[in-house]
Design a protein around this motif. Sequence first.
Motif, PDB file in Angstrom:
ATOM      1  N   ASN A   1      55.758  51.955  43.436  1.00  0.00           N
ATOM      2  CA  ASN A   1      54.324  51.731  43.596  1.00  0.00           C
ATOM      3  C   ASN A   1      53.640  52.910  44.260  1.00  0.00           C
ATOM      4  OD1 ASN A   1      54.303  49.060  42.581  1.00  0.00           O
ATOM      5  ND2 ASN A   1      55.152  48.323  44.520  1.00  0.00           N
ATOM      6  N   ALA A   2      52.461  53.232  43.756  1.00  0.00           N
ATOM      7  CA  ALA A   2      51.555  54.160  44.422  1.00  0.00           C
ATOM      8  C   ALA A   2      50.232  53.411  44.574  1.00  0.00           C
ATOM      9  CB  ALA A   2      51.406  55.433  43.592  1.00  0.00           C
ATOM     10  N   ALA A   3      49.168  54.120  44.913  1.00  0.00           N
ATOM     11  CA  ALA A   3      47.860  53.474  45.065  1.00  0.00           C
ATOM     12  C   ALA A   3      47.231  53.272  43.688  1.00  0.00           C
ATOM     13  CB  ALA A   3      46.975  54.326  45.964  1.00  0.00           C
TER      14      ALA A   3
ATOM     15  N   THR B   1      43.103  29.176  30.045  1.00  0.00           N
ATOM     16  CA  THR B   1      42.275  29.337  31.239  1.00  0.00           C
ATOM     17  C   THR B   1      42.707  30.558  32.042  1.00  0.00           C
ATOM     18  OG1 THR B   1      43.760  27.887  32.472  1.00  0.00           O
ATOM     19  CG2 THR B   1      41.839  26.874  31.424  1.00  0.00           C
ATOM     20  N   ILE B   2      41.817  31.004  32.899  1.00  0.00           N
ATOM     21  CA  ILE B   2      42.129  32.052  33.878  1.00  0.00           C
ATOM     22  C   ILE B   2      42.596  31.308  35.121  1.00  0.00           C
ATOM     23  CG2 ILE B   2      41.205  33.999  35.198  1.00  0.00           C
ATOM     24  CD1 ILE B   2      38.897  33.968  32.970  1.00  0.00           C
ATOM     25  N   ASN B   3      43.902  31.149  35.274  1.00  0.00           N
ATOM     26  CA  ASN B   3      44.392  30.256  36.326  1.00  0.00           C
ATOM     27  C   ASN B   3      45.060  30.970  37.493  1.00  0.00           C
ATOM     28  OD1 ASN B   3      46.845  30.936  35.172  1.00  0.00           O
ATOM     29  ND2 ASN B   3      47.265  28.882  34.344  1.00  0.00           N
ATOM     30  N   SER B   4      45.066  32.298  37.456  1.00  0.00           N
ATOM     31  CA  SER B   4      45.613  33.026  38.602  1.00  0.00           C
ATOM     32  C   SER B   4      45.156  34.482  38.534  1.00  0.00           C
ATOM     33  CB  SER B   4      47.141  32.947  38.632  1.00  0.00           C
ATOM     34  OG  SER B   4      47.643  33.407  39.875  1.00  0.00           O
ATOM     35  N   LEU B   5      45.483  35.208  39.578  1.00  0.00           N
ATOM     36  CA  LEU B   5      45.257  36.653  39.635  1.00  0.00           C
ATOM     37  C   LEU B   5      46.599  37.339  39.836  1.00  0.00           C
ATOM     38  CD1 LEU B   5      42.180  36.867  42.074  1.00  0.00           C
ATOM     39  CD2 LEU B   5      42.136  36.699  39.574  1.00  0.00           C
ATOM     40  N   TRP B   6      46.748  38.512  39.240  1.00  0.00           N
ATOM     41  CA  TRP B   6      47.929  39.328  39.529  1.00  0.00           C
ATOM     42  C   TRP B   6      47.486  40.424  40.495  1.00  0.00           C
ATOM     43  CZ3 TRP B   6      52.777  38.124  38.902  1.00  0.00           C
ATOM     44  CH2 TRP B   6      53.754  39.106  39.107  1.00  0.00           C
ATOM     45  N   LEU B   7      47.943  40.305  41.748  1.00  0.00           N
ATOM     46  CA  LEU B   7      47.570  41.246  42.808  1.00  0.00           C
ATOM     47  C   LEU B   7      48.641  42.325  42.895  1.00  0.00           C
ATOM     48  CD1 LEU B   7      46.494  38.613  45.490  1.00  0.00           C
ATOM     49  CD2 LEU B   7      44.992  39.917  43.976  1.00  0.00           C
ATOM     50  N   TRP B   8      48.265  43.583  42.676  1.00  0.00           N
ATOM     51  CA  TRP B   8      49.260  44.650  42.626  1.00  0.00           C
ATOM     52  C   TRP B   8      48.564  45.994  42.867  1.00  0.00           C
ATOM     53  CZ3 TRP B   8      49.281  48.490  38.660  1.00  0.00           C
ATOM     54  CH2 TRP B   8      48.335  48.286  37.638  1.00  0.00           C
ATOM     55  N   GLY B   9      49.395  47.037  43.028  1.00  0.00           N
ATOM     56  CA  GLY B   9      48.866  48.399  43.123  1.00  0.00           C
ATOM     57  C   GLY B   9      48.130  48.704  44.406  1.00  0.00           C
TER      58      GLY B   9
END
Length: 359
Positions: free
Chosen positions: A63-65, A206-214
């Motif tokens: 991972n980077a920014a 549906t949009i039922n979640s978020l993928w939090l990353w980066g």
Amino acid sequence: MQLTLVVPELLWPEPDDRESFDALRCDALNTLIARSQRTRRPPQSLEATLCDVFGLPGNAAGNAAYAAFRALGEVAGPAVASDCWLCADPVHLRLHQERLILADGSRLDINAAEATAIVDELNRQFPDLGTFHIGTPDRWYLQLAGNIELGRFDVLPLSAVAGRSVGRQLPENAELRWLRQLLNEVQMVLHQHPANTRREDAGQSTINSLWLWGAGVLPAGRAQDCTGVWSDHPLARGLGRAFGVPVQAVPDDAAALLAQTRPGSRPLLVLDSLQAPVQYEDGEAYRAQLLALEARWFAPLQRALALGRIRHLRLAATTAYAMLVWESSRSGQWRLWRRPQSLAATVQTLAKGHDQDGP
């Protein structure tokens, strides 16, 4: 000219899938591969590969920014300052045979009104967290409030999990317990949102979640060997902008690229049309896109390399088998004794873990 060409998911990940490989004529690509020197490393994401081009180290998870760089590359994205940013991409998670399968926003056909309504609601519900932003309807960001420290945050890029099963969404370390609780609350907000009610009534996912990353802060720029970026991928464009490298959209074909580059230049070209077909196991789309790349890019670039118009070509490909890099010069492409093999044979060799590269 020294060209770096990045093609994510170049090779179909099912070596025994005869339907996808049979009669797949890619003579130029096969010739380029046969007459290049190959290096092979463990598999990695497109995001890590792009950061490699710019000399950016990642952590153990690669991972980077990414979020800050990608936001900088959006056509109409948020202003990226010194805060910590995360990609907060809308996704659909569904349970299939006791596994969670993730579909990214590109598969959900999210319109601008839906994205705006949901992001506005997230900002109303979580004002102390920071600010959610929209890059495009299927790419969202979270600009964390200045008093929040994330600590260790090892989450795979969305490209590495799209179309696949996910074991966990966030790291299990204790310092991120608050963020896991927050994600649960976000999922409750999404479940109750009118936009999702309308989607469900219309038979849409549906949009039922978020993928939090980066997660990360935009680092200071530095001088780069790369003299130009030709890409429609927001991360590649953001990396170019962060380091003061001119950025342009991908041209129609190799002839157009060669017409736009000067002798002695060192351009980066990113062609990512194979990524979605591989992620979502669409063999027909993969074949069609690969044949288009062969006609518009691989064949003319291989000829330009053999004729000396390109001095050095570096083809970097993320694949299920390995991170592969093929490098060649004009003289290499005239090694006629190195006879091309079919793409199916190349994939079979890789799948068996053999390395038959010569000197």
